[in-house]
Structures are given as structure tokens and as C-alpha cells.
Design a protein around this motif. Structure first.
Motif, mmCIF file in Angstrom:
data_model
loop_
_atom_site.group_PDB
_atom_site.id
_atom_site.type_symbol
_atom_site.label_atom_id
_atom_site.label_comp_id
_atom_site.label_asym_id
_atom_site.label_seq_id
_atom_site.Cartn_x
_atom_site.Cartn_y
_atom_site.Cartn_z
ATOM 1 N N THR A 88 1.159 -1.322 -0.040
ATOM 2 C CA THR A 88 0.109 -0.081 0.076
ATOM 3 C C THR A 88 0.917 1.310 -0.074
ATOM 4 O O THR A 88 1.554 1.321 1.001
ATOM 5 C CB THR A 88 -0.882 -0.134 1.176
ATOM 6 O OG1 THR A 88 -2.044 -1.139 1.053
ATOM 7 C CG2 THR A 88 -1.832 1.143 1.120
ATOM 8 N N SER A 144 -2.480 -1.035 -3.528
ATOM 9 C CA SER A 144 -3.437 -0.134 -2.996
ATOM 10 C C SER A 144 -2.706 0.971 -2.797
ATOM 11 O O SER A 144 -1.523 1.436 -2.396
ATOM 12 C CB SER A 144 -4.030 -0.565 -1.822
ATOM 13 O OG SER A 144 -4.703 -1.629 -2.068
ATOM 14 N N TYR A 179 -3.253 5.055 -0.723
ATOM 15 C CA TYR A 179 -3.681 5.910 0.110
ATOM 16 C C TYR A 179 -3.391 7.325 -0.189
ATOM 17 O O TYR A 179 -2.010 7.673 -0.716
ATOM 18 C CB TYR A 179 -3.377 5.980 1.598
ATOM 19 C CG TYR A 179 -4.049 5.219 2.634
ATOM 20 C CD1 TYR A 179 -5.097 5.520 3.236
ATOM 21 C CD2 TYR A 179 -3.666 3.833 2.610
ATOM 22 C CE1 TYR A 179 -5.975 4.761 3.972
ATOM 23 C CE2 TYR A 179 -4.441 2.932 3.431
ATOM 24 C CZ TYR A 179 -5.540 3.644 4.055
ATOM 25 O OH TYR A 179 -6.130 2.683 4.868
ATOM 26 N N THR A 216 -7.831 5.057 -1.447
ATOM 27 C CA THR A 216 -8.382 5.623 -0.235
ATOM 28 C C THR A 216 -8.009 7.057 -0.034
ATOM 29 O O THR A 216 -6.652 7.313 0.030
ATOM 30 C CB THR A 216 -8.259 4.628 1.233
ATOM 31 O OG1 THR A 216 -8.648 3.336 0.775
ATOM 32 C CG2 THR A 216 -8.829 5.206 2.145
ATOM 33 N N VAL A 265 -2.308 7.118 10.081
ATOM 34 C CA VAL A 265 -2.418 5.928 9.178
ATOM 35 C C VAL A 265 -1.096 5.038 9.040
ATOM 36 O O VAL A 265 -1.106 3.692 8.937
ATOM 37 C CB VAL A 265 -2.571 6.326 7.716
ATOM 38 C CG1 VAL A 265 -2.816 5.354 6.635
ATOM 39 C CG2 VAL A 265 -4.199 6.860 7.755
ATOM 40 N N GLN A 298 -0.649 3.022 12.187
ATOM 41 C CA GLN A 298 -1.592 1.847 12.333
ATOM 42 C C GLN A 298 -1.075 0.549 11.374
ATOM 43 O O GLN A 298 -1.479 -0.517 11.304
ATOM 44 C CB GLN A 298 -2.849 2.164 11.658
ATOM 45 C CG GLN A 298 -3.548 3.463 12.478
ATOM 46 C CD GLN A 298 -3.660 2.671 14.155
ATOM 47 O OE1 GLN A 298 -4.278 1.681 14.275
ATOM 48 N NE2 GLN A 298 -2.937 3.463 14.763
ATOM 49 N N LYS A 314 -0.234 0.820 7.874
ATOM 50 C CA LYS A 314 -1.244 0.485 6.729
ATOM 51 C C LYS A 314 -0.419 1.128 5.412
ATOM 52 O O LYS A 314 -0.697 0.960 4.312
ATOM 53 C CB LYS A 314 -2.480 1.481 6.997
ATOM 54 C CG LYS A 314 -3.348 1.127 7.871
ATOM 55 C CD LYS A 314 -4.694 2.079 7.767
ATOM 56 C CE LYS A 314 -5.611 1.653 8.793
ATOM 57 N NZ LYS A 314 -6.250 0.340 8.638
ATOM 58 N N ASN A 362 3.250 0.786 3.156
ATOM 59 C CA ASN A 362 4.545 0.284 3.115
ATOM 60 C C ASN A 362 5.559 1.126 2.362
ATOM 61 O O ASN A 362 6.819 1.080 2.470
ATOM 62 C CB ASN A 362 4.380 -1.013 2.081
ATOM 63 C CG ASN A 362 3.317 -1.797 2.868
ATOM 64 O OD1 ASN A 362 2.249 -2.066 2.171
ATOM 65 N ND2 ASN A 362 3.760 -2.608 4.026
#
Length: 347
Positions: free
Chosen positions: A154, A187, A189, A215, A225, A228, A230, A232
Motif C-alpha cells: 500500500t 493499493s 492512500y 483511499t 495511518v 497503524q 497501513k 508500506n
């Protein structure tokens, strides 16, 4: 002469047409420029934005300037006129070095081919070459950058360094696109990127059109974020890279880089060689554009701050070289010491 049409711009032979990025994603409006002054306004007013995109746009603006001249371009008057066209276009945005790189290249071609009867055709061909080269360069950046991402990663990105910021394909988003094209599940962000909201309006729109999982988060959520687990990797674009590896990019990039280092997340910058400015020693010498305070006090035309409040609105910040894991270029990925590795790219 051949024409060009991409998501960002279209060259018709006698005009350059831009999708008005201020209106996206709610409206798809196009602006046609038939003079270099109109092209200047399109760049200055951010109808078109993104360092590689404004470089190519200025090149076409230079051609329009040559077409406007009612006289002999080979004369002293013609030379002075084209110098004024170059200077006018160059004054549109101060930070992105691609603008000056493209105009210098166009003006050099003009001066070297002064005796040619078909000088305007030669200039048009050079502008098209700059545009097509940008697309190929972005794809090469994407190929090298995709190798840094693992299947299932991500990525956090800031601002818009996609097809809309270039002639096509993108730099930071080109890395993501290339990884997906290679079969990796990636994915994203996307920071909203206040105050101009390029992440919310443009990056999210581009990735959704491509079917890439995205997202959207507000800028002040990035640290949480990351904490957490989320994220990489972080991949961003650049508007100017100094000789020591300091990077000017959209305001907020520096904060993201600090957070990435705090959380042990690799922070990559994706940019073509035309964004690297070896004549600027460090980020301290990069001019930072300050834009209208209305961009802070208003959101999409709606006022959100008190009347007459004092504002400070730098459009860019500088990320120090020691926060950057690697710089992805069309010639490969370079790492510190950047004062050595960046210079080698031009040897």
C-alpha cells in the motif's frame, strides 16, 4: 505536422487545448489557447499544472508565440521578440525547473535554426518531441519504480504526480500504474493535499478511472495511518531537485517525509532528469512560489475563514535529502550521496 492528444493537453497545430484541472473532477471543461499570452495565463492560473506538464505546455506556447509574429523571425526584431516570448512564459511559475528547461531547449533550437525557411515547423516538431519524450520518460520511471514495490503493498502519495501532472502516464502515479501493469496488487492512500486539493480532486479521480484501489485521507491523517501499519512506501513527484538531493514538491511533502522516517517507511521521489537542477546547490536556493491567500480562506469558492485574516500560502516546501530513500529517474534509482549519484546521471 503530427498532432498530440492526451488527458492533459491537445496540440492541434494552431492551438493548445487543456482540460481545466481547476474544475475536475466535477466538471470536464476545456480551455483553448491560441497565443503565448493565453498559454502563460493557463500555466499561471493552474488550468494546467505539474512540473513536466507545464514544461511541455510552455514549449507549445513558445510555438504559438512564433506563429503570432508578423515579420521575419530571422531579423534582430524577431530574435528580440522570441526572447520576450520565452521570458513571459518563464515568468508564469517560479519553482518548477522543467518550465525553464523546456523553454531553454526551445529557444536554443530557434537560435540554432535561424536561417531555416521552415523555422516554425522546426519549433513545432521540437515541442512535440518534448511532449512525446515526456511520455516515454514517465514509462521508464514507472518501470524502475515498480521494482521497488512488492505485491500487496500500500503506497501513500501526496498531491498529483499522475497523467494530469505530465503529458501522460505520470511520475509517482506512473510507478503505481507500472506495478499494477506488472501484475502486482497495489493499493493507494491519497492525501487530499490542501489547499488546492490535487490529491482529492485529481489523484483519486485518476486512480479510480484506472480501477486502482485508492483511499482518500485528509493531510493531517497521514501520521496516524502510518502508525497503524497501513503504509508500506511513500512515492511522490517533484518540481525541482537540487544538486544535493533536496526536493521541492507540493506543500505538505516535507511533513510526510518526516512522518515516513519516524515510522521506518521508505520515501521515494519519482521525477525525470529535467526536474534535476544541478545549478541549484541545495534546497535553500530554490524559489518557493507564494500563491493567493484566497486558496486558504476559500474552498471551491466558499469562504471558510474570517474576513481579513492574515495568511501565508507557500505552494511548495523542500524535503531535505536525508529524508529521501531514493530518487526514481528514467535512468534508474539513485540513492545517497545524491551530490555524487545525481551528477553521474548526466555523465
Amino acid at each position: 505536422m503530427p498532432k498530440l492528444k492526451t488527458m492533459t493537453l491537445e496540440w492541434t497545430g494552431d492551438s493548445v487545448v487543456f482540460v481545466d484541472q481547476r474544475k475536475l473532477p466535477l466538471e470536464e471543461v476545456y480551455v483553448r489557447c491560441t497565443t503565448h499570452e493565453e498559454t502563460f495565463a493557463a500555466i499561471k492560473d493552474m488550468i494546467v499544472r505539474g512540473a513536466p506538464a507545464i514544461g511541455a505546455s510552455a514549449a507549445f506556447g513558445y510555438v504559438l508565440g512564433a506563429k503570432e509574429f508578423d515579420g521575419n523571425l530571422n531579423s534582430d526584431e524577431g530574435i528580440r521578440y522570441m526572447e520576450s516570448v520565452k521570458e513571459r512564459l518563464a515568468s508564469s511559475r517560479p519553482t518548477a525547473v522543467n518550465l525553464f528547461w523546456a523553454l531553454d531547449r526551445m529557444h536554443k533550437k530557434f537560435l540554432n535554426r535561424l536561417s531555416s525557411e521552415n523555422i516554425i515547423d522546426i519549433l513545432e516538431e521540437e515541442a512535440l518531441t518534448i511532449a512525446h519524450e515526456d511520455i516515454e520518460v514517465n514509462k521508464a520511471i514507472g518501470k524502475y519504480g515498480a521494482e521497488l514495490l512488492r505485491d500487496g503493498d500500500t503506497v501513500l502519495t501526496h498531491c498529483n504526480a499522475g497523467a494530469l501532472a505530465t503529458v501522460d502516464y505520470g511520475t509517482a502515479l506512473g510507478v503505481i500504474r507500472a506495478a499494477v501493469e506488472a501484475g502486482k496488487k497495489i493499493s493507494v492512500y491519497a492525501d487530499e493535499t490542501r489547499p488546492y486539493l490535487q490529491g482529492a480532486r485529481l489523484t483519486a479521480w485518476e486512480l479510480m478511472k484506472d480501477g486502482i484501489d485508492v483511499t482518500l485521507i485528509s493531510d493531517n491523517m497521514a501520521g496516524w495511518v502510518m502508525s497503524q501499519g497501513k503504509i508500506n512506501a511513500v512515492v511522490v513527484g517533484a518540481d525541482r531537485i537540487a544538486a544535493n538531493g533536496d526536493v521541492a514538491n507540493k506543500i505538505g511533502t516535507y511533513s510526510v517525509a518526516v512522518l515516513a522516517q519516524r515510522h521506518g517507511i521508505p520515501f521515494y521521489v519519482a521525477a525525470p532528469l529535467s526536474t534535476i537542477d544541478l545549478l541549484t546547490p541545495t534546497g535553500k536556493e530554490i524559489p518557493i512560489e507564494e500563491r493567493s491567500h484566497k486558496e486558504i480562506t476559500h474552498v471551491q469558492g466558499m469562504q471558510v475563514a474570517p474576513n481579513n485574516v492574515k495568511c501565508y500560502n507557500p505552494a511548495f516546501d523542500v524535503t531535505p535529502w536525508n529524508l529521501i530513500t531514493g530518487i526514481i529517474t528514467e535512468k534508474g534509482v539513485v540513492r545517497p550521496p545524491y551530490d555524487v549519484t545525481l551528477k553521474k546521471l548526466f555523465d
